[in-house]
Design a protein around this motif. Structure first.
Motif, PDB file in Angstrom:
ATOM      1  N   ARG A   7      -1.048  -0.642  28.162  1.00 35.95           N
ATOM      2  CA  ARG A   7      -1.281  -1.438  29.362  1.00 35.95           C
ATOM      3  C   ARG A   7      -2.353  -2.448  29.008  1.00 35.95           C
ATOM      4  O   ARG A   7      -3.427  -2.090  28.525  1.00 35.95           O
ATOM      5  CB  ARG A   7      -1.742  -0.541  30.513  1.00 35.95           C
ATOM      6  CG  ARG A   7      -1.853  -1.275  31.843  1.00 35.95           C
ATOM      7  CD  ARG A   7      -2.290  -0.348  32.939  1.00 35.95           C
ATOM      8  NE  ARG A   7      -3.723  -0.084  32.824  1.00 35.95           N
ATOM      9  CZ  ARG A   7      -4.382   0.752  33.620  1.00 35.95           C
ATOM     10  NH1 ARG A   7      -3.748   1.434  34.550  1.00 35.95           N
ATOM     11  NH2 ARG A   7      -5.673   0.927  33.463  1.00 35.95           N
ATOM     12  N   VAL A   8      -2.036  -3.719  29.211  1.00 34.98           N
ATOM     13  CA  VAL A   8      -2.945  -4.782  28.779  1.00 34.98           C
ATOM     14  C   VAL A   8      -3.278  -5.720  29.936  1.00 34.98           C
ATOM     15  O   VAL A   8      -2.479  -5.890  30.859  1.00 34.98           O
ATOM     16  CB  VAL A   8      -2.352  -5.602  27.602  1.00 34.98           C
ATOM     17  CG1 VAL A   8      -2.128  -4.716  26.377  1.00 34.98           C
ATOM     18  CG2 VAL A   8      -1.069  -6.315  27.986  1.00 34.98           C
ATOM     19  N   SER A   9      -4.448  -6.319  29.837  1.00 36.41           N
ATOM     20  CA  SER A   9      -4.757  -7.414  30.753  1.00 36.41           C
ATOM     21  C   SER A   9      -4.301  -8.731  30.142  1.00 36.41           C
ATOM     22  O   SER A   9      -4.058  -9.705  30.853  1.00 36.41           O
ATOM     23  CB  SER A   9      -6.241  -7.445  31.103  1.00 36.41           C
ATOM     24  OG  SER A   9      -7.039  -7.502  29.957  1.00 36.41           O
ATOM     25  N   GLU A  10      -4.140  -8.734  28.805  1.00 34.46           N
ATOM     26  CA  GLU A  10      -3.545  -9.873  28.095  1.00 34.46           C
ATOM     27  C   GLU A  10      -3.198  -9.428  26.690  1.00 34.46           C
ATOM     28  O   GLU A  10      -3.819  -8.515  26.137  1.00 34.46           O
ATOM     29  CB  GLU A  10      -4.487 -11.070  28.045  1.00 34.46           C
ATOM     30  CG  GLU A  10      -5.785 -10.790  27.288  1.00 34.46           C
ATOM     31  CD  GLU A  10      -6.738 -11.967  27.315  1.00 34.46           C
ATOM     32  OE1 GLU A  10      -6.991 -12.517  26.219  1.00 34.46           O
ATOM     33  OE2 GLU A  10      -7.221 -12.307  28.402  1.00 34.46           O
ATOM     34  N   ILE A  54       2.064   3.436  35.483  1.00 34.13           N
ATOM     35  CA  ILE A  54       0.777   3.442  34.787  1.00 34.13           C
ATOM     36  C   ILE A  54      -0.125   2.292  35.210  1.00 34.13           C
ATOM     37  O   ILE A  54      -1.143   2.039  34.573  1.00 34.13           O
ATOM     38  CB  ILE A  54       0.978   3.454  33.253  1.00 34.13           C
ATOM     39  CG1 ILE A  54       1.772   2.261  32.769  1.00 34.13           C
ATOM     40  CG2 ILE A  54       1.618   4.764  32.812  1.00 34.13           C
ATOM     41  CD1 ILE A  54       1.859   2.151  31.247  1.00 34.13           C
ATOM     42  N   PHE A  55       0.249   1.608  36.295  1.00 38.07           N
ATOM     43  CA  PHE A  55      -0.597   0.551  36.847  1.00 38.07           C
ATOM     44  C   PHE A  55      -1.208   1.053  38.143  1.00 38.07           C
ATOM     45  O   PHE A  55      -0.556   1.744  38.935  1.00 38.07           O
ATOM     46  CB  PHE A  55       0.200  -0.734  37.089  1.00 38.07           C
ATOM     47  CG  PHE A  55       0.613  -1.399  35.814  1.00 38.07           C
ATOM     48  CD1 PHE A  55      -0.199  -2.357  35.225  1.00 38.07           C
ATOM     49  CD2 PHE A  55       1.791  -1.047  35.177  1.00 38.07           C
ATOM     50  CE1 PHE A  55       0.151  -2.957  34.029  1.00 38.07           C
ATOM     51  CE2 PHE A  55       2.159  -1.638  33.987  1.00 38.07           C
ATOM     52  CZ  PHE A  55       1.341  -2.596  33.413  1.00 38.07           C
ATOM     53  N   PRO A 143      -8.746   2.186  28.679  1.00 37.72           N
ATOM     54  CA  PRO A 143      -7.488   1.920  27.983  1.00 37.72           C
ATOM     55  C   PRO A 143      -6.394   2.894  28.400  1.00 37.72           C
ATOM     56  O   PRO A 143      -6.666   4.059  28.678  1.00 37.72           O
ATOM     57  CB  PRO A 143      -7.830   2.102  26.514  1.00 37.72           C
ATOM     58  CG  PRO A 143      -8.951   3.077  26.501  1.00 37.72           C
ATOM     59  CD  PRO A 143      -9.712   2.856  27.787  1.00 37.72           C
ATOM     60  N   VAL A 144      -5.180   2.393  28.451  1.00 37.69           N
ATOM     61  CA  VAL A 144      -3.998   3.213  28.706  1.00 37.69           C
ATOM     62  C   VAL A 144      -3.012   2.950  27.578  1.00 37.69           C
ATOM     63  O   VAL A 144      -2.565   1.821  27.399  1.00 37.69           O
ATOM     64  CB  VAL A 144      -3.349   2.881  30.071  1.00 37.69           C
ATOM     65  CG1 VAL A 144      -2.057   3.660  30.255  1.00 37.69           C
ATOM     66  CG2 VAL A 144      -4.317   3.174  31.210  1.00 37.69           C
ATOM     67  N   THR A 145      -2.737   3.996  26.795  1.00 42.60           N
ATOM     68  CA  THR A 145      -1.796   3.921  25.686  1.00 42.60           C
ATOM     69  C   THR A 145      -0.878   5.132  25.779  1.00 42.60           C
ATOM     70  O   THR A 145      -1.360   6.265  25.819  1.00 42.60           O
ATOM     71  CB  THR A 145      -2.538   3.906  24.337  1.00 42.60           C
ATOM     72  OG1 THR A 145      -3.425   2.782  24.315  1.00 42.60           O
ATOM     73  CG2 THR A 145      -1.572   3.813  23.169  1.00 42.60           C
ATOM     74  N   ILE A 146       0.432   4.879  25.836  1.00 39.77           N
ATOM     75  CA  ILE A 146       1.414   5.941  26.057  1.00 39.77           C
ATOM     76  C   ILE A 146       2.464   5.899  24.948  1.00 39.77           C
ATOM     77  O   ILE A 146       3.148   4.881  24.787  1.00 39.77           O
ATOM     78  CB  ILE A 146       2.143   5.763  27.410  1.00 39.77           C
ATOM     79  CG1 ILE A 146       1.177   5.582  28.584  1.00 39.77           C
ATOM     80  CG2 ILE A 146       3.147   6.892  27.649  1.00 39.77           C
ATOM     81  CD1 ILE A 146       0.489   6.813  29.056  1.00 39.77           C
ATOM     82  N   PRO A 147       2.607   6.985  24.187  1.00 36.18           N
ATOM     83  CA  PRO A 147       3.711   7.036  23.213  1.00 36.18           C
ATOM     84  C   PRO A 147       4.985   7.542  23.892  1.00 36.18           C
ATOM     85  O   PRO A 147       4.937   8.443  24.731  1.00 36.18           O
ATOM     86  CB  PRO A 147       3.211   8.040  22.167  1.00 36.18           C
ATOM     87  CG  PRO A 147       2.274   8.939  22.922  1.00 36.18           C
ATOM     88  CD  PRO A 147       1.687   8.112  24.044  1.00 36.18           C
ATOM     89  N   LEU A 148       6.121   6.940  23.548  1.00 38.01           N
ATOM     90  CA  LEU A 148       7.421   7.382  24.053  1.00 38.01           C
ATOM     91  C   LEU A 148       8.375   7.535  22.883  1.00 38.01           C
ATOM     92  O   LEU A 148       8.372   6.739  21.956  1.00 38.01           O
ATOM     93  CB  LEU A 148       8.029   6.338  24.997  1.00 38.01           C
ATOM     94  CG  LEU A 148       7.393   6.099  26.337  1.00 38.01           C
ATOM     95  CD1 LEU A 148       8.131   4.967  27.072  1.00 38.01           C
ATOM     96  CD2 LEU A 148       7.392   7.346  27.179  1.00 38.01           C
ATOM     97  N   ARG A 149       9.221   8.551  22.959  1.00 37.61           N
ATOM     98  CA  ARG A 149      10.257   8.730  21.941  1.00 37.61           C
ATOM     99  C   ARG A 149      11.541   9.150  22.633  1.00 37.61           C
ATOM    100  O   ARG A 149      11.532  10.080  23.440  1.00 37.61           O
ATOM    101  CB  ARG A 149       9.848   9.780  20.931  1.00 37.61           C
ATOM    102  CG  ARG A 149      10.944  10.021  19.888  1.00 37.61           C
ATOM    103  CD  ARG A 149      10.535  11.045  18.850  1.00 37.61           C
ATOM    104  NE  ARG A 149      10.714  10.428  17.547  1.00 37.61           N
ATOM    105  CZ  ARG A 149       9.954  10.639  16.502  1.00 37.61           C
ATOM    106  NH1 ARG A 149       8.936  11.448  16.603  1.00 37.61           N
ATOM    107  NH2 ARG A 149      10.214  10.045  15.365  1.00 37.61           N
ATOM    108  N   MET A 150      12.603   8.442  22.338  1.00 37.35           N
ATOM    109  CA  MET A 150      13.930   8.786  22.827  1.00 37.35           C
ATOM    110  C   MET A 150      14.756   9.171  21.619  1.00 37.35           C
ATOM    111  O   MET A 150      15.225   8.318  20.866  1.00 37.35           O
ATOM    112  CB  MET A 150      14.583   7.611  23.565  1.00 37.35           C
ATOM    113  CG  MET A 150      13.854   7.182  24.805  1.00 37.35           C
ATOM    114  SD  MET A 150      13.892   8.467  26.062  1.00 37.35           S
ATOM    115  CE  MET A 150      12.453   8.018  27.009  1.00 37.35           C
ATOM    116  N   ALA A 151      14.873  10.465  21.386  1.00 41.14           N
ATOM    117  CA  ALA A 151      15.599  10.966  20.225  1.00 41.14           C
ATOM    118  C   ALA A 151      17.096  10.929  20.491  1.00 41.14           C
ATOM    119  O   ALA A 151      17.527  11.042  21.639  1.00 41.14           O
ATOM    120  CB  ALA A 151      15.151  12.394  19.911  1.00 41.14           C
TER     121      ALA A 151
END
Length: 155
Positions: A7-10, A54-55, A143-151
Motif C-alpha cells: 500500500r503506497v501513497s506514491e 487494506i485501505f 507500512p502495509v505489505t501483503i504477500p499473496l500466492r495463487m498456486a
C-alpha cells in the motif's frame, strides 16, 4: 502466481532514468509467474488484490479495497511490476535459484495477460516493463505489505 502488494501513497518505476509508470495512492504490485501457472491463477490473484480491504476507513480501520476508493472520491492506482525473483529458492545454499519461475516467454505472456485484465477491471493501471532493469521508488503507506500466492489447483 506470487505477488507482493505494498500500500503506497506514491510509487513510480524508472527505466534508464525515465518514468515508465507512476501512481499516487494505491497498490504497488510486484508480480511473478511460476511454472505451471495459467490465466486461472492470474484471474484469482487479480480478484483478490482488487477486493483486499487494506485501505483505512474514517475510523482508521482497514475496511476499504483499492476498488472501494473510487467511490470515496479518488481512484487508487495499481503499479504492476514484473519481478521473477519472488520465485527465489534459497533452500540449497546462499545463492538463490529461480527454477520455480515461469520461463521468460511464459512469464511475459502471463504478466501481459494480468495487466490487460487489470486494465479492464480497474480505472488506473500503470506498469514497469517486463524483463527490464528497473528502479522502483515508493512510499509505503503504513507500512502495509501483503504477500499473496495463487498456486495451481491440485489435479
Amino acid at each position: 502466481m506470487i505477488a507482493v502488494l505494498q500500500r503506497v501513497s506514491e510509487a513510480r518505476v524508472l527505466i534508464e532514468g525515465q518514468v515508465a509508470g507512476e501512481i499516487g495512492p494505491g497498490l504497488l504490485v510486484l508480480l511473478c509467474a511460476e511454472r505451471g501457472d495459467t490465466e486461472v491463477q492470474s484471474d484469482k490473484l487479480l480478484v483478490k488484490l482488487l477486493k483486499l480491504r487494506i485501505f483505512s476507513d474514517d475510523a482508521g480501520k482497514m475496511n476499504h479495497s483499492v476498488q472501494d476508493m473510487d467511490g470515496q472520491g479518488w481512484a487508487g492506482g495499481l503499479l504492476v511490476v514484473s519481478q521473477f525473483t519472488l520465485a527465489a529458492d534459497v533452500s540449497g545454499g546462499n545463492r538463490p535459484g529461480f527454477t520455480g519461475a515461469a520461463l521468460p516467454d511464459e512469464g511475459r505472456r502471463l504478466y501481459d495477460y494480468f495487466v490487460a485484465q487489470a486494465r479492464l477491471a480497474h480505472p488506473l493501471v500503470q506498469t514497469g516493463q517486463f524483463g527490464a532493469d528497473m528502479q522502483v521508488h515508493l512510499v509505503n503507506d503504513g507500512p502495509v505489505t501483503i504477500p499473496l500466492r495463487m498456486a495451481p489447483d491440485a489435479r
